[in-house]
Design a protein around this motif. Structure first.
Motif, PDB file in Angstrom:
ATOM      1  N   UNK A  12       0.867  -1.175   0.000  1.00 15.04           N
ATOM      2  CA  UNK A  12       0.000   0.000   0.000  1.00 15.04           C
ATOM      3  C   UNK A  12       0.903   1.224   0.000  1.00 15.04           C
ATOM      4  N   UNK A  13       0.735   2.071  -0.985  1.00 15.09           N
ATOM      5  CA  UNK A  13       1.552   3.270  -1.119  1.00 15.09           C
ATOM      6  C   UNK A  13       0.711   4.486  -0.727  1.00 15.09           C
ATOM      7  N   UNK A  14       1.097   5.184   0.334  1.00 15.83           N
ATOM      8  CA  UNK A  14       0.398   6.383   0.778  1.00 15.83           C
ATOM      9  C   UNK A  14       1.332   7.570   0.593  1.00 15.83           C
ATOM     10  N   UNK A  15       0.972   8.476  -0.285  1.00 16.36           N
ATOM     11  CA  UNK A  15       1.820   9.620  -0.592  1.00 16.36           C
ATOM     12  C   UNK A  15       1.492  10.802   0.309  1.00 16.36           C
ATOM     13  N   UNK A  16       2.557  11.460   0.766  1.00 14.19           N
ATOM     14  CA  UNK A  16       2.369  12.650   1.580  1.00 14.19           C
ATOM     15  C   UNK A  16       2.013  13.825   0.682  1.00 14.19           C
ATOM     16  N   UNK A  17       1.574  14.873   1.264  1.00 12.52           N
ATOM     17  CA  UNK A  17       1.198  16.070   0.524  1.00 12.52           C
ATOM     18  C   UNK A  17       0.370  16.955   1.432  1.00 12.52           C
ATOM     19  N   UNK A  18      -0.306  17.916   0.849  1.00 10.29           N
ATOM     20  CA  UNK A  18      -1.160  18.789   1.653  1.00 10.29           C
ATOM     21  C   UNK A  18      -2.174  17.955   2.412  1.00 10.29           C
ATOM     22  N   UNK A  19      -2.275  18.211   3.682  1.00 12.25           N
ATOM     23  CA  UNK A  19      -3.246  17.518   4.507  1.00 12.25           C
ATOM     24  C   UNK A  19      -2.738  16.247   5.154  1.00 12.25           C
ATOM     25  N   UNK A  20      -1.601  15.741   4.730  1.00 10.69           N
ATOM     26  CA  UNK A  20      -1.044  14.551   5.370  1.00 10.69           C
ATOM     27  C   UNK A  20      -0.512  14.937   6.742  1.00 10.69           C
ATOM     28  N   UNK A  21      -0.766  14.069   7.720  1.00 12.06           N
ATOM     29  CA  UNK A  21      -0.279  14.383   9.069  1.00 12.06           C
ATOM     30  C   UNK A  21      -0.120  13.106   9.877  1.00 12.06           C
ATOM     31  N   UNK A  22       0.695  13.209  10.893  1.00 12.05           N
ATOM     32  CA  UNK A  22       0.897  12.123  11.852  1.00 12.05           C
ATOM     33  C   UNK A  22       0.619  12.682  13.238  1.00 12.05           C
ATOM     34  N   UNK A  23      -0.198  11.962  14.007  1.00 12.26           N
ATOM     35  CA  UNK A  23      -0.574  12.422  15.339  1.00 12.26           C
ATOM     36  C   UNK A  23      -0.533  11.252  16.306  1.00 12.26           C
ATOM     37  N   UNK A  24       0.037  11.485  17.476  1.00 12.32           N
ATOM     38  CA  UNK A  24       0.069  10.473  18.517  1.00 12.32           C
ATOM     39  C   UNK A  24      -0.985  10.825  19.560  1.00 12.32           C
ATOM     40  N   UNK A  25      -1.805   9.848  19.915  1.00  7.13           N
ATOM     41  CA  UNK A  25      -2.877  10.066  20.882  1.00  7.13           C
ATOM     42  C   UNK A  25      -2.613   9.238  22.145  1.00  7.13           C
ATOM     43  N   UNK A  26      -2.323   9.902  23.255  1.00  2.00           N
ATOM     44  CA  UNK A  26      -2.184   9.173  24.518  1.00  2.00           C
ATOM     45  C   UNK A  26      -3.571   8.975  25.142  1.00  2.00           C
ATOM     46  N   UNK A  27      -3.775   7.847  25.754  1.00  2.32           N
ATOM     47  CA  UNK A  27      -5.048   7.564  26.418  1.00  2.32           C
ATOM     48  C   UNK A  27      -4.778   7.097  27.844  1.00  2.32           C
ATOM     49  N   UNK A  28      -5.543   7.581  28.809  1.00  3.05           N
ATOM     50  CA  UNK A  28      -5.293   7.172  30.194  1.00  3.05           C
ATOM     51  C   UNK A  28      -5.671   5.716  30.484  1.00  3.05           C
ATOM     52  N   UNK A  29      -6.645   5.155  29.779  1.00  2.28           N
ATOM     53  CA  UNK A  29      -7.135   3.815  30.092  1.00  2.28           C
ATOM     54  C   UNK A  29      -6.752   2.763  29.061  1.00  2.28           C
ATOM     55  N   UNK A  30      -5.915   3.105  28.095  1.00  3.40           N
ATOM     56  CA  UNK A  30      -5.481   2.148  27.081  1.00  3.40           C
ATOM     57  C   UNK A  30      -4.127   2.581  26.537  1.00  3.40           C
ATOM     58  N   UNK A  31      -3.541   1.772  25.707  1.00  3.61           N
ATOM     59  CA  UNK A  31      -2.239   2.102  25.131  1.00  3.61           C
ATOM     60  C   UNK A  31      -2.404   3.200  24.076  1.00  3.61           C
TER      61      UNK A  31
END
Length: 90
Positions: A12-31
């Motif tokens: 699967x090839x996912x190309x970056x560009x406008x709107x591409x982003x990476x976000x880390x979500x911490x949760x208190x009750x799960x990983x």
């Protein structure tokens, strides 16, 4: 990276560009969850179990961080590769 022992079934090839982003979500009750968004497509990276972290999960997270840093450095090098700052020639 180590050499794969199985053959890839698909790529699967996912190309970056406008709107591409990476976000880390911490949760208190799960990983935590790492979300990679590519417009209408999202990829969620989680641990093998939502309530437990294994040594393999930690190893993978560290490998992911190393490879992401390497990717960022290579992209930056390509972007600054031309005198006009517009990146490498295609």
């Amino acid at each position: 990276m180590t050499r794969r022992r199985t053959h890839r079934v698909s790529i699967i090839n996912l190309n970056t560009g406008r709107g591409a982003r990476a976000t880390s979500y911490p949760y208190p009750a799960r990983t935590p969850v790492l979300a990679l968004d590519f417009g209408a497509v999202s990829v969620l990276v989680t641990t093998s179990a939502s309530d437990l972290v294994t040594a393999a999960d930690v190893d993978f997270a560290r490998q992911l961080a190393r490879e992401a840093l390497s990717f960022a450095r290579l992209v930056e090098r390509s972007f600054h590769g031309l005198a006009n700052g517009q990146g490498i020639a295609a």
